[in-house]
Design a protein around this motif. Structure first.
Motif, PDB file in Angstrom:
ATOM      1  N   LYS A  18      20.833  15.095 -16.752  1.00  0.00           N
ATOM      2  CA  LYS A  18      20.114  13.981 -17.366  1.00  0.00           C
ATOM      3  C   LYS A  18      21.039  12.767 -17.278  1.00  0.00           C
ATOM      4  CE  LYS A  18      17.632  17.025 -20.539  1.00  0.00           C
ATOM      5  NZ  LYS A  18      16.351  16.970 -19.840  1.00  0.00           N
TER       6      LYS A  18
ATOM      7  N   ARG B 143      23.620  17.130 -28.463  1.00  0.00           N
ATOM      8  CA  ARG B 143      23.400  15.909 -29.231  1.00  0.00           C
ATOM      9  C   ARG B 143      24.675  15.092 -29.352  1.00  0.00           C
ATOM     10  NH1 ARG B 143      19.882  16.162 -34.609  1.00  0.00           N
ATOM     11  NH2 ARG B 143      18.354  16.621 -32.981  1.00  0.00           N
TER      12      ARG B 143
ATOM     13  N   ALA C 127      22.225  18.533 -22.796  1.00  0.00           N
ATOM     14  CA  ALA C 127      21.335  18.723 -23.943  1.00  0.00           C
ATOM     15  C   ALA C 127      22.070  18.660 -25.275  1.00  0.00           C
ATOM     16  CB  ALA C 127      20.604  20.063 -23.825  1.00  0.00           C
TER      17      ALA C 127
ATOM     18  N   GLU D 246      24.818  23.874 -20.898  1.00  0.00           N
ATOM     19  CA  GLU D 246      23.760  22.861 -21.022  1.00  0.00           C
ATOM     20  C   GLU D 246      24.327  21.585 -21.662  1.00  0.00           C
ATOM     21  OE1 GLU D 246      21.058  22.347 -19.670  1.00  0.00           O
ATOM     22  OE2 GLU D 246      20.544  24.311 -18.858  1.00  0.00           O
TER      23      GLU D 246
ATOM     24  N   PRO E  52      17.958  14.420 -26.474  1.00  0.00           N
ATOM     25  CA  PRO E  52      17.620  14.423 -25.046  1.00  0.00           C
ATOM     26  C   PRO E  52      16.133  14.380 -24.740  1.00  0.00           C
ATOM     27  CG  PRO E  52      19.402  15.961 -25.480  1.00  0.00           C
ATOM     28  CD  PRO E  52      18.916  15.478 -26.822  1.00  0.00           C
ATOM     29  N   GLU E  53      15.311  15.198 -25.428  1.00  0.00           N
ATOM     30  CA  GLU E  53      13.888  15.221 -25.103  1.00  0.00           C
ATOM     31  C   GLU E  53      13.209  13.911 -25.496  1.00  0.00           C
ATOM     32  OE1 GLU E  53      15.437  17.505 -26.887  1.00  0.00           O
ATOM     33  OE2 GLU E  53      15.312  19.415 -25.798  1.00  0.00           O
TER      34      GLU E  53
ATOM     35  N   THR F 240      24.606  22.572 -16.452  1.00  0.00           N
ATOM     36  CA  THR F 240      23.554  21.782 -17.090  1.00  0.00           C
ATOM     37  C   THR F 240      22.480  21.372 -16.100  1.00  0.00           C
ATOM     38  OG1 THR F 240      23.150  19.907 -18.570  1.00  0.00           O
ATOM     39  CG2 THR F 240      24.641  19.511 -16.721  1.00  0.00           C
TER      40      THR F 240
ATOM     41  N   PRO G  84      24.599  23.404 -27.035  1.00  0.00           N
ATOM     42  CA  PRO G  84      23.909  22.487 -27.951  1.00  0.00           C
ATOM     43  C   PRO G  84      23.955  22.949 -29.399  1.00  0.00           C
ATOM     44  CG  PRO G  84      22.672  22.653 -25.921  1.00  0.00           C
ATOM     45  CD  PRO G  84      23.803  23.647 -25.815  1.00  0.00           C
TER      46      PRO G  84
END
Length: 448
Positions: free
Chosen positions: A198, A170, A168, A165, A406-407, A195, A96
């Motif tokens: 998601k 962007r 995550a 990851e 992501p969050e 990862t 990330p």
């Protein structure tokens, strides 16, 4: 070491001491290497095709980073991909951020150094690299900003790319596209990826590819993780939708009743913003004053200078989500973070909802920077009533995410009106877009 051994070392020449040091380092590496006991999901289920991928999906503590680090070290110590290269290999690690690559993939307890202590991290004019004694190297990249992605264009040719990851990142899509252009060294250049899953478009697309080999690990099966920690994580997420994602490594699909879906967000996603006429930083402060409380939402949103077509082809104002600085902060910390975002993005003002700590935000900001531009947003009471107009703007294709958040997007796609919880990042987004695009009476504004 005994006095006799110390005395013997004093008789060695510098060259002999260097050889001894290398021998001891090699023994230490071999001992660590032989002691590793993998989980089944840390072993690729076959040979990865050219430009294909071994994708590790797993919950917390399942050793995703550990498995990829082991794979890269094995690759370095295997047959040379190109005999003309020092050490025979040139690789990349994309995370990330570049700092994440250093912290997790290299220096972390499951990173490259844990598998091969001979690894050396070096930063030069050309970038940050991991190097082995053989001369093999891996260059470290981030995927957080458009500039990071541009660096991948000139990242050089590689035989192996590790995505750490991946969900995550962007700018995961552009990172995949640009890194693929350089996967051209050796007989079988390919990816490995680790990862927590998601349901991003890129992850779903990877899972559908025939040349992507997938392994999955569950936190409850991660026996190397202390039982107390496993029990705590299971208790934390038990009975929630995130249990399947964060602990069982499943890619979850859209939530019934949520105002936003992943497909909706992806349809409006862009790689770079249009020129902005206004930019605001919105704050949704945590309820309590400790860093262990709820998150403080801090989201940066701008409105484009030019009118552009909406979903029906009508010329309208469009908003762009530019940044998410949310986190667990004390009041002065979130105020300083918001002011830093205000400066970096050249924002016009900072906004907060008057019924949700607006006065607190104003006073805290002005205690650090007197006179900092501030505006109070007035919106309908109740999260559903104030969020629905913003979701409608997304449906009209008038709000766009620049890259991925992501969050924030997890909150948007999992929060269902009427359910408990405080989606702080989502609330900050709502305040920002409300200020820029929603009239006081509830209609949509064309802000000049």
């Amino acid at each position: 070491m005994t006095p006799e051994q110390l005395a013997e070392l004093e008789t060695y020449s510098p060259e002999e001491l260097e050889l001894l040091e290398r021998e001891l380092a090699a023994r230490l590496w071999q001992a660590r290497w032989d002691a590793w006991t993998p989980y089944p999901w840390q072993i690729p289920p076959g040979e990865v095709e050219t430009h294909g991928m071994w994708l590790q999906l797993g919950g917390r503590g399942t050793g995703k980073t550990d498995g990829c680090a082991r794979f890269m070290v094995e690759h370095v110590n295997g047959p040379a991909c190109d005999d003309r290269l020092p050490g025979g290999h040139r690789m990349s690690i994309i995370a990330p951020t570049q700092g994440d690559a250093v912290e997790s993939a290299v220096n972390g307890p499951s990173g490259l150094k844990a598998h091969d202590p001979r690894v050396v991290l070096r930063t030069t004019v050309g970038g940050t690299y991991v190097r082995w004694p053989s001369g093999a190297e891996a260059k470290l990249f981030g995927a957080h900003t458009p500039d990071d992605v541009e660096r991948l264009r000139s990242g050089g040719n590689r035989c192996l790319v590790w995505l750490e990851e991946a969900a995550a990142m962007r700018h995961l899509g552009p990172a995949l596209a640009h890194s693929a252009m350089g996967l051209r060294i050796g007989p079988r250049p390919h990816y490995i990826a680790s990862t927590t899953p998601k349901p991003r478009k890129e992850i779903v697309e990877l899972l559908a590819r025939d040349d992507v080999l997938t392994t999955r690990g569950r936190t409850r099966d991660a026996h190397h993780l202390p039982q107390m920690m496993r029990d705590k994580l299971v208790k934390q997420y038990a009975g929630t939708r995130l249990e399947r994602q964060e602990l069982d490594g499943e890619v979850l699909q859209d939530v019934d009743g949520a105002l936003w879906s992943w497909g909706l967000l992806d349809r409006g996603r862009v790689g770079a913003p249009m020129p902005m006429s206004r930019i605001v930083v919105a704050i949704d402060p945590a309820v309590s004053n400790t860093a262990d409380s709820d998150e403080t939402g801090i989201v940066v949103v701008g409105i484009a200078a030019d009118l552009m077509p909406d979903r029906l082809g009508q010329l309208q104002r469009h908003a762009y989500v530019l940044d998410d600085r949310s986190g667990h902060y004390h009041p002065h910390e979130w105020a300083a973070t918001a002011l830093a975002a205000y400066d970096e993005w050249g924002a016009d003002r900072i906004v907060a909802e008057v019924n949700n700590g607006g006065d607190l935000v104003r006073h805290t900001l002005h205690s650090i920077r007197p006179g900092a531009p501030f505006a109070a947003v007035t919106a309908s009471r109740g999260k559903q009533r104030r969020a629905e107009p913003i979701a409608a703007l997304y449906e009209q294709h008038r709000v766009h995410h620049v890259g991925a958040f992501p969050e924030l997007e997890d909150e948007m796609t999992t929060w269902v009106p009427g359910e408990p919880g405080s989606p702080d990042r989502m609330d900050a987004l709502v305040w920002a877009v409300t200020h820029l695009m929603v009239k006081a009476g509830g209609g949509f504004a064309a802000v000049a």
